[in-house]
Design a protein around this motif. Structure first.
Motif, mmCIF file in Angstrom:
data_model
loop_
_atom_site.group_PDB
_atom_site.id
_atom_site.type_symbol
_atom_site.label_atom_id
_atom_site.label_comp_id
_atom_site.label_asym_id
_atom_site.label_seq_id
_atom_site.Cartn_x
_atom_site.Cartn_y
_atom_site.Cartn_z
ATOM 1 N N ILE A 41 32.166 -20.318 -37.781
ATOM 2 C CA ILE A 41 32.040 -19.419 -36.630
ATOM 3 C C ILE A 41 30.590 -19.389 -36.132
ATOM 4 O O ILE A 41 30.333 -19.494 -34.932
ATOM 5 C CB ILE A 41 32.500 -17.984 -36.993
ATOM 6 C CG1 ILE A 41 33.964 -17.980 -37.476
ATOM 7 C CG2 ILE A 41 32.284 -17.030 -35.825
ATOM 8 C CD1 ILE A 41 34.958 -18.513 -36.468
ATOM 9 N N TRP A 42 29.634 -19.233 -37.040
ATOM 10 C CA TRP A 42 28.241 -19.098 -36.580
ATOM 11 C C TRP A 42 27.566 -20.432 -36.268
ATOM 12 O O TRP A 42 26.678 -20.484 -35.431
ATOM 13 C CB TRP A 42 27.396 -18.251 -37.524
ATOM 14 C CG TRP A 42 27.175 -18.746 -38.919
ATOM 15 C CD1 TRP A 42 27.805 -18.327 -40.048
ATOM 16 C CD2 TRP A 42 26.229 -19.736 -39.344
ATOM 17 N NE1 TRP A 42 27.321 -19.000 -41.145
ATOM 18 C CE2 TRP A 42 26.346 -19.867 -40.745
ATOM 19 C CE3 TRP A 42 25.291 -20.528 -38.690
ATOM 20 C CZ2 TRP A 42 25.571 -20.752 -41.489
ATOM 21 C CZ3 TRP A 42 24.513 -21.418 -39.431
ATOM 22 C CH2 TRP A 42 24.656 -21.518 -40.819
ATOM 23 N N ILE A 43 27.963 -21.527 -36.923
ATOM 24 C CA ILE A 43 27.306 -22.821 -36.666
ATOM 25 C C ILE A 43 27.374 -23.216 -35.186
ATOM 26 O O ILE A 43 26.354 -23.614 -34.617
ATOM 27 C CB ILE A 43 27.864 -23.929 -37.588
ATOM 28 C CG1 ILE A 43 27.411 -23.677 -39.042
ATOM 29 C CG2 ILE A 43 27.414 -25.313 -37.116
ATOM 30 C CD1 ILE A 43 28.078 -24.579 -40.074
ATOM 31 N N ILE A 53 18.974 -25.007 -38.382
ATOM 32 C CA ILE A 53 19.566 -24.237 -39.478
ATOM 33 C C ILE A 53 18.843 -24.563 -40.779
ATOM 34 O O ILE A 53 18.734 -25.734 -41.158
ATOM 35 C CB ILE A 53 21.065 -24.559 -39.619
ATOM 36 C CG1 ILE A 53 21.815 -24.175 -38.332
ATOM 37 C CG2 ILE A 53 21.655 -23.860 -40.854
ATOM 38 C CD1 ILE A 53 23.220 -24.741 -38.230
ATOM 39 N N LEU A 54 18.367 -23.527 -41.463
ATOM 40 C CA LEU A 54 17.771 -23.664 -42.790
ATOM 41 C C LEU A 54 18.736 -23.057 -43.795
ATOM 42 O O LEU A 54 19.232 -21.937 -43.588
ATOM 43 C CB LEU A 54 16.430 -22.942 -42.868
ATOM 44 C CG LEU A 54 15.364 -23.371 -41.875
ATOM 45 C CD1 LEU A 54 14.084 -22.555 -42.087
ATOM 46 C CD2 LEU A 54 15.068 -24.854 -41.997
ATOM 47 N N THR A 55 19.004 -23.783 -44.870
ATOM 48 C CA THR A 55 19.973 -23.313 -45.856
ATOM 49 C C THR A 55 19.690 -23.899 -47.232
ATOM 50 O O THR A 55 18.978 -24.901 -47.359
ATOM 51 C CB THR A 55 21.413 -23.673 -45.411
ATOM 52 O OG1 THR A 55 22.357 -23.088 -46.312
ATOM 53 C CG2 THR A 55 21.633 -25.169 -45.340
ATOM 54 N N LEU A 56 20.284 -23.282 -48.229
ATOM 55 C CA LEU A 56 20.282 -23.813 -49.594
ATOM 56 C C LEU A 56 21.637 -24.439 -49.915
ATOM 57 O O LEU A 56 21.817 -24.996 -50.990
ATOM 58 C CB LEU A 56 20.004 -22.683 -50.605
ATOM 59 C CG LEU A 56 18.641 -22.007 -50.524
ATOM 60 C CD1 LEU A 56 18.609 -20.769 -51.420
ATOM 61 C CD2 LEU A 56 17.544 -22.978 -50.916
ATOM 62 N N ASP A 57 22.583 -24.329 -48.997
ATOM 63 C CA ASP A 57 23.976 -24.748 -49.217
ATOM 64 C C ASP A 57 24.135 -26.264 -49.160
ATOM 65 O O ASP A 57 24.360 -26.838 -48.099
ATOM 66 C CB ASP A 57 24.870 -24.077 -48.182
ATOM 67 C CG ASP A 57 26.346 -24.386 -48.377
ATOM 68 O OD1 ASP A 57 26.708 -25.050 -49.373
ATOM 69 O OD2 ASP A 57 27.143 -23.964 -47.514
ATOM 70 N N ALA A 72 30.678 -31.754 -34.247
ATOM 71 C CA ALA A 72 31.120 -31.397 -32.895
ATOM 72 C C ALA A 72 30.038 -30.669 -32.102
ATOM 73 O O ALA A 72 29.901 -30.885 -30.897
ATOM 74 C CB ALA A 72 32.381 -30.543 -32.964
ATOM 75 N N TYR A 73 29.259 -29.833 -32.781
ATOM 76 C CA TYR A 73 28.253 -29.030 -32.086
ATOM 77 C C TYR A 73 26.835 -29.558 -32.259
ATOM 78 O O TYR A 73 25.878 -28.897 -31.892
ATOM 79 C CB TYR A 73 28.354 -27.557 -32.510
ATOM 80 C CG TYR A 73 29.614 -26.938 -31.970
ATOM 81 C CD1 TYR A 73 29.640 -26.391 -30.689
ATOM 82 C CD2 TYR A 73 30.787 -26.968 -32.707
ATOM 83 C CE1 TYR A 73 30.805 -25.860 -30.169
ATOM 84 C CE2 TYR A 73 31.964 -26.438 -32.194
ATOM 85 C CZ TYR A 73 31.967 -25.893 -30.930
ATOM 86 O OH TYR A 73 33.130 -25.374 -30.404
ATOM 87 N N ARG A 74 26.739 -30.786 -32.796
ATOM 88 C CA ARG A 74 25.461 -31.484 -32.915
ATOM 89 C C ARG A 74 24.405 -30.615 -33.610
ATOM 90 O O ARG A 74 23.278 -30.452 -33.134
ATOM 91 C CB ARG A 74 24.996 -31.976 -31.551
ATOM 92 C CG ARG A 74 26.021 -32.915 -30.911
ATOM 93 C CD ARG A 74 25.677 -33.377 -29.522
ATOM 94 N NE ARG A 74 24.370 -33.943 -29.354
ATOM 95 C CZ ARG A 74 23.982 -35.171 -29.709
ATOM 96 N NH1 ARG A 74 24.846 -35.980 -30.278
ATOM 97 N NH2 ARG A 74 22.748 -35.589 -29.485
#
Length: 138
Positions: A41-43, A53-57, A72-74
């Protein structure tokens, strides 16, 4: 123009607040979405704004639904180092290193077409730190 970074909820509050103190433009997950909001939803919303986007995931690129959304949203995603042995304050130290590496990171972002997932790494040799960004398969 300097990038706007979006910190995933897994980075907590100290990491993004430290980046802000160091002069970076940062948006926090919880300022825009509920804690329970699913990544798919948020991406798209974050990617439409061209935020990084910064993440540890590490698994974000392996989950089928999330991978489809990233493509899809590059999306532009940077995976941050996540040590197995986490010492107190480790994430604030990563924020400091990330800020120190801004020239390298900005060059990488400007030269790398989206979508991408890249790993940010720090190495040290003879007391000198080096910063690395490497695109990973999506």
């Amino acid at each position: 123009m300097s990038p706007t970074y979006f910190c995933d909820r897994n980075l907590g509050r100290k990491f993004p607040l430290r980046l802000r103190q160091l002069g970076l433009t940062v948006e926090l997950h919880d300022d825009h979405f509920s804690q329970e909001e699913r990544d798919e939803i948020w991406i798209p919303q974050v990617s439409r704004k061209q935020w990084i986007i910064l993440t540890l995931d590490e698994r974000i690129r392996f989950n089928k639904t999330e991978k489809e959304v990233l493509l899809a949203y590059r999306a532009r995603v940077i995976l941050l180092p996540n040590p197995k042995q986490q010492m107190p304050g480790w994430l604030v130290q990563v924020a400091q290193e990330f800020a120190n590496a801004q020239a390298r990171i900005t060059r990488f972002i400007n030269r790398t077409p989206p979508p991408f997932v890249a790993r940010f790494r720090i190495t040290e040799k003879k007391g000198k730190k080096r910063y690395h960004l490497k695109c990973l398969d999506l």
